[in-house]
Design a protein around this motif. Structure first.
Motif, PDB file in Angstrom:
ATOM      1  N   GLU A 661       0.821  -1.213   0.000  1.00  0.00           N
ATOM      2  CA  GLU A 661       0.000   0.000   0.000  1.00  0.00           C
ATOM      3  C   GLU A 661       0.855   1.265   0.000  1.00  0.00           C
ATOM      4  O   GLU A 661       0.501   2.274  -0.618  1.00  0.00           O
ATOM      5  N   MET A 662       1.993   1.264   0.702  1.00  0.00           N
ATOM      6  CA  MET A 662       2.827   2.459   0.808  1.00  0.00           C
ATOM      7  C   MET A 662       3.833   2.578  -0.340  1.00  0.00           C
ATOM      8  O   MET A 662       4.634   3.519  -0.375  1.00  0.00           O
ATOM      9  N   PHE A 663       3.773   1.685  -1.283  1.00  0.00           N
ATOM     10  CA  PHE A 663       4.775   1.690  -2.354  1.00  0.00           C
ATOM     11  C   PHE A 663       4.758   3.013  -3.144  1.00  0.00           C
ATOM     12  O   PHE A 663       5.805   3.610  -3.407  1.00  0.00           O
ATOM     13  N   PHE A 664       3.578   3.476  -3.528  1.00  0.00           N
ATOM     14  CA  PHE A 664       3.483   4.668  -4.396  1.00  0.00           C
ATOM     15  C   PHE A 664       3.777   5.952  -3.635  1.00  0.00           C
ATOM     16  O   PHE A 664       4.028   7.000  -4.241  1.00  0.00           O
ATOM     17  N   LYS A 665       3.757   5.903  -2.269  1.00  0.00           N
ATOM     18  CA  LYS A 665       4.111   7.083  -1.481  1.00  0.00           C
ATOM     19  C   LYS A 665       5.605   7.150  -1.203  1.00  0.00           C
ATOM     20  O   LYS A 665       6.155   8.219  -0.941  1.00  0.00           O
ATOM     21  N   GLU A 666       6.265   6.011  -1.296  1.00  0.00           N
ATOM     22  CA  GLU A 666       7.674   5.947  -0.926  1.00  0.00           C
ATOM     23  C   GLU A 666       8.591   5.839  -2.141  1.00  0.00           C
ATOM     24  O   GLU A 666       9.818   5.781  -1.994  1.00  0.00           O
ATOM     25  N   HIS A 667       7.998   5.806  -3.340  1.00  0.00           N
ATOM     26  CA  HIS A 667       8.815   5.660  -4.558  1.00  0.00           C
ATOM     27  C   HIS A 667       8.383   6.685  -5.608  1.00  0.00           C
ATOM     28  O   HIS A 667       7.203   7.040  -5.724  1.00  0.00           O
ATOM     29  N   ASP A 668       9.366   7.117  -6.401  1.00  0.00           N
ATOM     30  CA  ASP A 668       9.101   7.962  -7.570  1.00  0.00           C
ATOM     31  C   ASP A 668       9.106   7.084  -8.821  1.00  0.00           C
ATOM     32  O   ASP A 668       9.904   6.146  -8.923  1.00  0.00           O
ATOM     33  N   ILE A 669       8.233   7.425  -9.758  1.00  0.00           N
ATOM     34  CA  ILE A 669       8.157   6.677 -11.025  1.00  0.00           C
ATOM     35  C   ILE A 669       8.579   7.614 -12.159  1.00  0.00           C
ATOM     36  O   ILE A 669       7.985   8.685 -12.348  1.00  0.00           O
ATOM     37  N   HIS A 670       9.589   7.236 -12.904  1.00  0.00           N
ATOM     38  CA  HIS A 670      10.103   8.037 -14.028  1.00  0.00           C
ATOM     39  C   HIS A 670       9.790   7.305 -15.338  1.00  0.00           C
ATOM     40  O   HIS A 670      10.268   6.201 -15.571  1.00  0.00           O
ATOM     41  N   ILE A 671       8.968   7.951 -16.182  1.00  0.00           N
ATOM     42  CA  ILE A 671       8.607   7.392 -17.499  1.00  0.00           C
ATOM     43  C   ILE A 671       9.342   8.198 -18.559  1.00  0.00           C
ATOM     44  O   ILE A 671       9.231   9.434 -18.614  1.00  0.00           O
TER      45      ILE A 671
END
Length: 777
Positions: A661-671
């Motif tokens: 659940e906390m993955f998207f709050k603790e990581h940045d996604i670069h496309i």
């Protein structure tokens, strides 16, 4: 200046000034002026004449008249009806009004004579050099001698009188009295006591008068020449008519008679014939006016040249039409099929509705040449009208005849040049028409292309209805986005899509190469190009949907081959895949082939561009951070929204993919999408970006031999896209074996040739779950 003061009767002149030495007459009607004249006759016949500043004022006071006037001698008084007296006077000396004694019952003033400042000798250096004074006298006399014969109002004896004058002051006054001057200019001379300054002003006025007379005579000569020419033509025309009548020569007719004979033979509606007869009568009545005659003549000739009821025969041989289309173009099955259907309907119904075909496709795909081949197949006259950049409505409807240089519009002119009322008319680049303050060009085209309206198309210049219902209109466009919906609704759109390498190779070998050989003066045995060389040219030296660049490359080979033949005396040159670089240089384009191995966060997408299809490699990286989404690669707004939609979908199904659940709050996604200098936009990369992000988040690898295209929704549904043929072609060139497409695009596979689909597995999907099952390892 003297100090002697004279008390004299005074007359205020309106719009007139009397100069010393001037003999003139004037009429007086005011009681005060008549009383002053009578009083002067009783005294010594001397009167003070001065100009009135405001000629409208009936009873002028001292401030209303000029201070400097002329003392004159009354020579004659003539009584005229209505209490008017005509007075003849001779101007004697300048005088300045000192004061007005009284103004009742007449004007009387104390005046002081003004002596001339005779410094002309000192000014010109006459004492040191007497020739200067003589030069001034002669120069003034020469000017007056040139002016005198040009003014018919002056007596020729005046020249002799002027020749006898030896005094500069007197000569200046005499000439000033005999040239036309406004009362303001004359008053300015009267008030000038300096002889030399008066000399300068008189010389300047004489020169101006001579120039005015020269200009006037030049204008009159031109007018006279023009009138004489018209009169001469009229007389000669009348004489010619009489001579013809005397000789009984019926073979020669006047222009009006020729027009009338042509009008009688013309096959046209009654409305057109009535208009023609009316204009021919008008032409006869304007024979003496060349300007109007030319306008009417042009209009009559235009009406006579229009193909009102002159229709060409329809060629209904379907086999011949099919043979011509196959000879001129390789592929394009849809277009050929539609033309043959049109011919079949014509053969059965004897007429049938004339369709309006709109060929839409990328540049260089042969849209214009298709129309030309179609005209040859139907044996119809071919008229091409280029609409690129047209923004004036008059280009379509024509100019009204009231304008100078008016002419018919392009549609009417095209019909006139075709000579029949049922030609094939190509409206090229209809998507590049624009509008401005001169009118709406698209609205004019709407009337042209609407089968319910174009039978009575009205050109502003021709002024009578023109029947366009039998014209076979073909239009071309690169895109449908700029064409208004009402206009697009009246056309039958046929898409001319990109060519495959195989189609380009056939077109080059069968059409383009023979054409370039003829253009460069080469024989087929002098230059041969192998099929593999042409295939390599299409793949590595051009990047386009059509074949225009390919034709230029073939022309480049022909030019270099021609030079080589002349320099080395070789009998023949063979261009193969191996020596192609010697003629075209290094390869310009390379295709990004499928990845060698499966990787995490890297997915191959498919894109449509103006020059055909291409592949996009989308890369996604996951980094520790605060939940930011970075988008790079010069992405458009629509593409950015697709990326955010993909993120929202992934977050909604994170539990199914075992994402914390906390993955998207603790990581940045670069496309990132490579080739950052190239702008990219569109929704069709939605499922590609979503797949790459899920792969990066779950660390599952993506199959290297899979490419995909499709729009994604928040709920994971896959929506249809456009340009499927170009995208599949790009996938095939990149060595992709499996292609994922939207389920709703499955019907489009029927229109794509088996050449493109051969060797590829095309999988239609309707949801992201299906995409992930296929793409992820």
């Amino acid at each position: 200046m003297t100090n002697e003061v004279n008390s004299l009767p005074m007359v205020a002149l309106r719009g007139m000034v009397v100069l010393p030495g001037m003999v003139t007459h004037f009429d007086v009607s005011r009681e005060k002026s008549i009383e002053a004249i009578e009083q002067a006759m009783q005294e010594n016949q001397k009167i003070f004449l001065t100009a009135q500043k405001d000629i409208e004022k009936e009873n002028p006071g001292m401030n209303d008249i000029c201070a400097v006037g002329c003392i004159a001698s009354i020579k004659q008084i003539v009584k005229l009806p209505k209490k008017i007296s005509r007075i003849l006077v001779t101007g004697e000396t300048r005088a300045r009004m000192d004061c007005m004694e009284y103004d009742e019952p007449y004007l009387r003033a104390n005046v002081v004579e003004v002596a001339d400042i005779d410094n002309a000798e000192e000014a010109v250096g006459a004492k040191e050099n007497p020739l200067n004074m003589e030069a001034m006298l002669r120069g003034l006399k020469d000017l007056f001698r040139e002016y005198l014969p040009r003014n018919p109002k002056l007596s020729k004896d005046l020249a002799l009188q002027m020749e006898e004058i030896k005094d500069l002051r007197r000569l200046v006054d005499e000439i000033a009295a005999n040239i036309p001057l406004s009362w303001e200019n004359a008053q300015e001379l009267l008030e000038e006591p300096d002889v030399l300054k008066r000399y300068d002003k008189v010389v300047g006025r004489l020169v101006s008068e001579i120039q005015i007379i020269n200009i006037k005579e030049e204008i009159q000569a031109k007018v006279k020449e023009r009138v004489d020419k018209n009169q001469r033509e009229y007389i000669l025309r009348e004489e010619m008519k009489i001579i013809r009548e005397e000789l009984g020569d019926d073979n020669t007719m006047s222009d009006a008679d020729e027009f009338q004979e042509a009008a009688d033979k013309l096959k046209a509606p009654a409305e057109v014939k009535e208009k023609l007869n009316k204009e021919i009568k008008r032409f006869k009545n304007t024979m003496g006016n060349p300007a109007e005659t030319g306008v009417v003549r042009t209009y009559i000739e235009t009406l006579l040249e229009m193909p009102w009821d002159n229709a060409g025969r329809d060629h209904k041989d379907i086999a011949y039409a099919k043979r011509v289309l196959d000879e001129d173009h390789y592929g394009l099955e849809k277009v050929k099929e539609r033309v043959l259907e049109f011919l079949a309907v014509r053969a059965l119904t004897k007429k049938g509705d004339t369709p309006i075909l709109c060929l839409v496709g990328p540049p260089g795909t042969g849209k214009t040449s298709i129309a030309k081949s179609l005209a040859r197949a139907l044996k119809k006259p071919y008229v091409r009208i280029s609409l690129g950049g047209v923004r004036d409505e008059a280009e379509i409807r024509g100019h009204r005849r009231t304008y100078v240089g008016a002419m018919p519009g392009r549609i009417a002119t095209g019909l006139k040049s075709a000579g029949v009322k049922n030609p094939l008319m190509l409206l090229d680049e209809i998507d590049k028409v624009s509008n401005d303050y001169k009118g709406d060009t698209f609205s004019a085209l709407l009337e042209v292309l609407d089968s319910e309206q174009n039978s009575k198309f009205r050109d502003h210049y021709i002024e009578v209805p023109v029947d366009l219902s039998e014209v076979l209109f073909v239009t071309t466009a690169n895109t449908l986005q700029t064409i208004p919906r009402p206009l697009l609704d009246r056309m039958e759109v046929i898409e001319v899509s990109s060519y495959t390498e195989n189609e380009k190779m056939h077109i080059a070998m069968e059409h383009l190469l023979p054409k370039q050989l003829r253009r460069h003066g080469l024989k087929p045995e002098q230059l041969t190009v192998s099929r593999r060389a042409v295939w390599k040219m299409a793949r590595n030296y051009t990047k386009e949907a059509g074949v225009r660049q390919l034709e230029r490359k073939l022309g480049e080979i022909c030019r270099k081959a021609a030079r080589e033949i002349l320099e080395t005396k070789k009998p023949a040159i063979h261009v193969t895949e191996r020596n192609l670089h010697l003629y075209l240089g290094k390869e310009l384009y390379t295709y990004q082939m499928a990845n060698a191995s499966d990787e995490v966060g890297i997915v191959r997408g498919l894109a449509w561009t103006s020059v055909g299809g291409d592949t996009l490699q989308i890369e996604v990286n996951i980094m520790p951070g605060e939940g930011e989404i970075l988008l790079t690669g010069q992405l458009g707004d629509v593409m950015k929204e697709s990326a955010r939609t993909g993120i929202s979908y992934i977050r909604s199904v994170s539990a199914a993919h075992k994402i914390e659940e906390m993955f998207f709050k603790e990581h940045d996604i670069h496309i990132h999408i490579p080739e950052g200098a190239v702008p990219k936009d569109g929704p069709s990369a939605g499922i590609t970006m979503a797949t790459a992000m899920i792969s990066a988040v779950t660390e599952r690898r993506v199959r290297a031999d899979v490419a995909m295209t499709g729009e994604i929704t928040l709920r994971g549904r896959v929506l249809p896209i456009g340009g499927l043929k170009e995208k599949l072609l790009a996938a095939k060139n990149a060595g992709i074996r499996t292609v994922i497409i939207p389920q709703e695009n499955k019907v489009d596979l029927e229109d794509i040739s088996s050449e493109i689909k051969k060797g590829m597995e095309i999988l239609p999907v309707s949801h992201m779950d299906e995409v992930l099952k296929i793409a992820l390892v």
